[in-house]
Scaffold this motif. Structure first.
Motif, PDB file in Angstrom:
ATOM      1  N   ARG A  90       0.814  -1.215   0.000  1.00  0.00           N
ATOM      2  CA  ARG A  90       0.000   0.000   0.000  1.00  0.00           C
ATOM      3  C   ARG A  90       0.849   1.267   0.000  1.00  0.00           C
ATOM      4  NH1 ARG A  90      -5.141  -1.356   3.997  1.00  0.00           N
ATOM      5  NH2 ARG A  90      -5.988  -3.014   2.694  1.00  0.00           N
ATOM      6  N   GLN A  91       2.139   1.126   0.224  1.00  0.00           N
ATOM      7  CA  GLN A  91       3.009   2.300   0.285  1.00  0.00           C
ATOM      8  C   GLN A  91       3.577   2.619  -1.100  1.00  0.00           C
ATOM      9  OE1 GLN A  91       3.258   4.173   3.050  1.00  0.00           O
ATOM     10  NE2 GLN A  91       1.795   2.713   3.907  1.00  0.00           N
ATOM     11  N   SER A  92       3.851   3.902  -1.326  1.00  0.00           N
ATOM     12  CA  SER A  92       4.505   4.355  -2.543  1.00  0.00           C
ATOM     13  C   SER A  92       5.716   5.187  -2.169  1.00  0.00           C
ATOM     14  CB  SER A  92       3.549   5.204  -3.393  1.00  0.00           C
ATOM     15  OG  SER A  92       2.468   4.429  -3.865  1.00  0.00           O
TER      16      SER A  92
ATOM     17  N   ARG B  69       6.546   8.599  -6.600  1.00  0.00           N
ATOM     18  CA  ARG B  69       5.203   8.152  -6.951  1.00  0.00           C
ATOM     19  C   ARG B  69       4.159   9.008  -6.219  1.00  0.00           C
ATOM     20  NH1 ARG B  69       2.892   5.358 -11.101  1.00  0.00           N
ATOM     21  NH2 ARG B  69       0.696   5.461 -10.578  1.00  0.00           N
ATOM     22  N   LYS B  70       4.406   9.296  -4.957  1.00  0.00           N
ATOM     23  CA  LYS B  70       3.466  10.117  -4.194  1.00  0.00           C
ATOM     24  C   LYS B  70       3.329  11.504  -4.814  1.00  0.00           C
ATOM     25  CE  LYS B  70       3.993   7.815   0.273  1.00  0.00           C
ATOM     26  NZ  LYS B  70       4.511   7.907   1.654  1.00  0.00           N
TER      27      LYS B  70
ATOM     28  N   GLU C 112       1.227  11.187  -7.977  1.00  0.00           N
ATOM     29  CA  GLU C 112      -0.191  11.009  -7.653  1.00  0.00           C
ATOM     30  C   GLU C 112      -0.813  12.317  -7.168  1.00  0.00           C
ATOM     31  OE1 GLU C 112      -2.036   8.523  -8.268  1.00  0.00           O
ATOM     32  OE2 GLU C 112      -0.638   6.881  -8.661  1.00  0.00           O
TER      33      GLU C 112
ATOM     34  N   ASN D 208      -7.374   9.011  -5.344  1.00  0.00           N
ATOM     35  CA  ASN D 208      -6.144   8.544  -4.693  1.00  0.00           C
ATOM     36  C   ASN D 208      -6.429   8.001  -3.298  1.00  0.00           C
ATOM     37  OD1 ASN D 208      -4.646   9.205  -6.910  1.00  0.00           O
ATOM     38  ND2 ASN D 208      -4.010  11.202  -6.148  1.00  0.00           N
TER      39      ASN D 208
ATOM     40  N   TYR E 241      -6.982   4.270  -3.306  1.00  0.00           N
ATOM     41  CA  TYR E 241      -5.870   3.385  -3.668  1.00  0.00           C
ATOM     42  C   TYR E 241      -5.597   2.447  -2.492  1.00  0.00           C
ATOM     43  CZ  TYR E 241      -0.944   2.072  -4.278  1.00  0.00           C
ATOM     44  OH  TYR E 241       0.234   1.385  -4.373  1.00  0.00           O
TER      45      TYR E 241
ATOM     46  N   ARG F 144      -0.900  -2.327  -4.682  1.00  0.00           N
ATOM     47  CA  ARG F 144      -0.330  -2.536  -6.010  1.00  0.00           C
ATOM     48  C   ARG F 144       0.334  -3.903  -6.038  1.00  0.00           C
ATOM     49  NH1 ARG F 144       4.961  -2.085  -4.841  1.00  0.00           N
ATOM     50  NH2 ARG F 144       5.520  -0.715  -3.125  1.00  0.00           N
TER      51      ARG F 144
ATOM     52  N   PHE G 205      -2.227  -1.574 -10.433  1.00  0.00           N
ATOM     53  CA  PHE G 205      -2.595  -0.716  -9.315  1.00  0.00           C
ATOM     54  C   PHE G 205      -4.044  -1.024  -8.952  1.00  0.00           C
ATOM     55  CE2 PHE G 205       0.729   1.848 -11.424  1.00  0.00           C
ATOM     56  CZ  PHE G 205       1.596   2.021 -10.353  1.00  0.00           C
TER      57      PHE G 205
ATOM     58  N   LYS H 202      -0.141  -1.773 -15.092  1.00  0.00           N
ATOM     59  CA  LYS H 202       1.092  -0.983 -15.147  1.00  0.00           C
ATOM     60  C   LYS H 202       1.725  -1.137 -16.525  1.00  0.00           C
ATOM     61  CE  LYS H 202       2.595  -1.513 -10.316  1.00  0.00           C
ATOM     62  NZ  LYS H 202       3.693  -2.055  -9.486  1.00  0.00           N
TER      63      LYS H 202
END
Length: 365
Positions: free
Chosen positions: A70-72, A76-77, A80, A108, A111, A114, A119, A133
């Motif tokens: 679940r982390q980016s 990427r953050k 987004e 977002n 989300y 991934r 995603f 992706k």
């Protein structure tokens, strides 16, 4: 010991079940592909907006959790934040042009994870949509099954999808763009083929999934949406826990000192008591279903030379029903896997994972 130890009652029942089950499996008989693949999905995945208020949304804390997925990262953050996802449409070819339907609103905030190839976004109702992706054709995903799809694309795509592919390619003057469109439609067919390989063998364990070509929209600072063509799939959202949530770290794997300090490894042990109080009959049902998955994994490896790439994130136990379900899996050619000293046959990594989980039920006690 003078006498050979008698097998447990559970093992005896399990062996009888599998003997009967295996003798009746039409392993090599795949029915008409798209006809059966789509049958029932409209009913199972249909959402009626008029009845939306009657459906209780599943709280996010009841969903299978993997905080790493679940982390980016920071880049990427930022992406987004600058280009927030807005919605997805299904795109087909009707009335001699592109036709958009099946509006799926995204944000977002929705989300939830991934994978290596997709995603995942939660929809306002109890379903998810997964957007593909971007991948290079050299990725291991595009092996012999991808070539199989390319040889008979009409078998894996609907007529309106084939028409859409030809229509979009005809609008482009550049060969590179035409090749990219071809690649995306073949990937859509490949996702269906992977799904059907498992769905035809263990239909009750695979979560119903609809695959479609989608158009994803992102907002931009210039108020002009960013639009991309991408393979998508839509699934039911189920409350439950996946196998990783039952793991316990209580035994380190021996490594050289520097690796042990920087990258410690742990044996994947399980504690099924994290289920809470579960009857032994339900645990036996889960164990039998896991053994069915093991049989399928062996069949695909030995007969079709394919590795069923199933991990602890792809196997969930639903709550409150305590049933095994499988989702987001892929199949890879066996020659792409490096055999280890412990497991010269690559499918054994996945089989041993499931067997270890079954042993944690302590059914023989």
């Amino acid at each position: 010991m003078g006498e050979e130890e008698k097998p447990s009652r559970f093992k005896s029942i399990r062996d009888k079940v599998f003997s009967l089950w295996n003798s009746n499996q039409p392993w090599s008989k795949i029915p008409q592909f798209l006809e059966l693949l789509e049958k029932g999905l409209d009913k199972e995945l249909f959402h009626d907006p008029e009845r939306e208020s009657e459906e209780e949304p599943i709280p996010i804390e009841d969903l299978p959790v993997d905080e790493v997925l679940r982390q980016s990262g920071p880049f990427r953050k930022f992406y987004e934040w600058a280009f927030p996802v807005s919605h997805v449409f299904r795109i087909t070819h009707r009335y001699h042009r592109e036709f958009l339907d099946n509006f799926l609103p995204l944000s977002n905030a929705d989300y939830i994870g991934r994978g290596s190839y997709k995603f995942v976004y939660k929809l306002p109702w109890n379903q998810v949509v997964k957007t593909g992706k971007s991948k290079l054709p050299s990725d291991a995903l595009f092996g012999t099954l991808y070539k199989e799809v390319g040889r008979d694309l009409e078998k894996y795509l609907k007529k309106e999808e084939i028409a859409l592919k030809n229509f979009l390619q005809g609008k482009s003057r550049f060969e590179s763009t035409q090749d990219e469109i071809e690649f995306k439609f073949r990937r859509l067919g490949l996702e269906r083929l992977h799904y059907w390989k498992l769905k035809s063998l263990i239909p009750d364990l695979v979560i119903p999934t609809r695959f479609f070509m989608g158009v994803r929209y992102r907002d931009t600072p210039w108020r002009i949406p960013s639009i991309s063509l991408t393979p998508c799939d839509q699934q039911l959202l189920l409350a439950g826990k996946h196998l990783k949530e039952f793991t316990i770290r209580n035994e380190k794997v021996d490594q050289i000192k520097i690796m042990d300090t920087l990258f410690p490894k742990w044996k994947l042990n399980f504690n099924s008591h994290r289920f809470g109080v579960v009857s032994k009959s339900k645990l036996k049902k889960i164990a039998i279903d896991f053994n069915r998955v093991i049989e399928v994994t062996k069949y695909l490896a030995e007969v079709e030379k394919l590795i069923f790439d199933v991990h602890s994130e792809n196997l969930i136990i639903t709550l409150p029903d305590f049933e095994l379900k499988i989702f987001d899996f892929h199949l890879f050619d066996d020659y792409l896997y490096e055999p280890s000293q412990e497991n010269p046959n690559p499918e054994m990594d996945h089989i041993l994972l499931m067997e270890e989980f079954i042993r944690s039920f302590e059914l023989d006690k």
